[in-house]
Structures are given as structure tokens and as C-alpha cells.
Design a protein around this motif. Structure first.
Motif, PDB file in Angstrom:
ATOM      1  N   ARG A  30       0.792  -1.145   0.101  1.00 20.48           N
ATOM      2  CA  ARG A  30       0.012  -0.034   0.056  1.00 20.48           C
ATOM      3  C   ARG A  30       0.889   1.186  -0.032  1.00 20.48           C
ATOM      4  O   ARG A  30       1.726   1.264   0.816  1.00 20.48           O
ATOM      5  N   TYR A  32       0.895   5.412   0.296  1.00 14.77           N
ATOM      6  CA  TYR A  32       0.049   6.513   0.616  1.00 14.77           C
ATOM      7  C   TYR A  32       0.679   7.785   0.118  1.00 14.77           C
ATOM      8  O   TYR A  32       2.021   7.807   0.143  1.00 14.77           O
ATOM      9  N   THR A  38      -6.828   7.709  -0.577  1.00 10.16           N
ATOM     10  CA  THR A  38      -6.834   6.531  -0.450  1.00 10.16           C
ATOM     11  C   THR A  38      -5.352   6.147  -0.999  1.00 10.16           C
ATOM     12  O   THR A  38      -4.904   6.627  -1.900  1.00 10.16           O
ATOM     13  N   GLU A  41      -2.699   0.560  -4.196  1.00 10.14           N
ATOM     14  CA  GLU A  41      -2.672  -0.802  -3.521  1.00 10.14           C
ATOM     15  C   GLU A  41      -2.404  -1.909  -4.572  1.00 10.14           C
ATOM     16  O   GLU A  41      -2.786  -1.675  -5.760  1.00 10.14           O
TER      17      GLU A  41
END
Length: 145
Positions: A30, A32, A38, A41
Motif C-alpha cells: 500500500r 500512501y 486513499t 494498492e
């Protein structure tokens, strides 16, 4: 501690060797970003993003590193971590930033958080990354402004 992974990551980015990055990431990584709420991913999307970042950043170089443990965003657990400080340019703007890497038990990067300043650089970086992601077919092209 997964300092060796952080060192490998730094060296790989310094060489701008996108293919070598893949083995350093977990399948479900993931990322960021400072320009998207969001996370990005999965390894395919994060690899696509790094392809864009390696094109967008100019004069990218790491200037420091701190290691320890910290709480992850994804599961709230504690993981070995490294903070890599960097300097770069994007869209003609100077960028100061950090990459926060969280490692899994095998030492691969499972979570990656990027923070940059100042706000004008965040804006320039966001526009350049979005254009690159759209150009590579990873996100829909932005519509009129």
C-alpha cells in the motif's frame, strides 16, 4: 531490522532501476501519497506509480535515513521502519520530502508513505503524477478544468 532493504531501495532508486524495485515490495503493498487520500494498492499499481515517479522527479537524491519501528496505517500493527529523507524537483518546484517504509517479517516493503513540502511542490507533483498515470493508462485521463 530491515535496514538492508532500505539500503537496497535507496541504491535501486539512485540507479533508477524500476525492474529491481519489484522484488522489494510485497504483493499487497500500500502506498500512501500526498496527493491522494486513499492508498495505491498492490504491486502492479505501485510499480506503475514508480515508473511515473522516476520520470517526473528531477535531481532526486536521498539525504538521510532514520530507522526504528512505527505503527502501520493498514493494520495498526508495529513494524520495522525506515524514514528516508529526500530532495528533488518536479514541475520546476523544489521538493523536500520523506519516504516512510514499513517492512513485513521477510524484510520486504509492505507499506510506503510519501510526505512532501511545500504546498506548491505538492500541487506541481500531483499534476505531473496524474498526467503520467493517465499517459500510462493507469488512471482515467483528467477531464476539462
Amino acid at each position: 531490522m530491515s535496514t538492508s532493504t532500505a539500503d537496497l531501495f535507496r541504491a535501486t532508486v539512485d540507479r533508477r532501476d524500476l525492474a529491481a524495485l519489484q522484488d522489494l515490495f510485497t504483493e499487497d503493498i500500500r502506498l500512501y501519497s500526498p496527493v491522494k487520500f486513499t492508498p495505491f494498492e498492490g504491486r502492479p499499481m505501485v510499480m506503475g506509480l514508480f515508473g511515473v515517479l522516476l520520470r517526473v522527479f528531477e535531481d532526486f537524491h536521498y539525504v538521510g535515513e532514520f530507522t526504528g519501528t512505527s505503527q502501520t496505517s493498514g493494520d495498526g500493527g508495529t513494524a520495522d521502519s525506515a524514514v528516508l529523507l529526500f530532495r528533488a524537483k518536479a514541475g520546476g518546484k523544489d521538493i523536500h520530502g520523506i519516504d516512510l517504509l514499513h517492512f513485513d517479517d521477510d524484510g520486504r516493503i509492505k507499506e510506503f508513505t510519501v510526505m512532501v513540502r511545500p504546498q506548491s511542490a505538492v500541487h506541481a507533483l500531483g499534476e505531473a503524477v496524474l498526467a503520467g498515470l493517465a499517459e500510462d493508462g493507469l488512471v482515467p485521463a483528467p477531464t476539462g478544468r
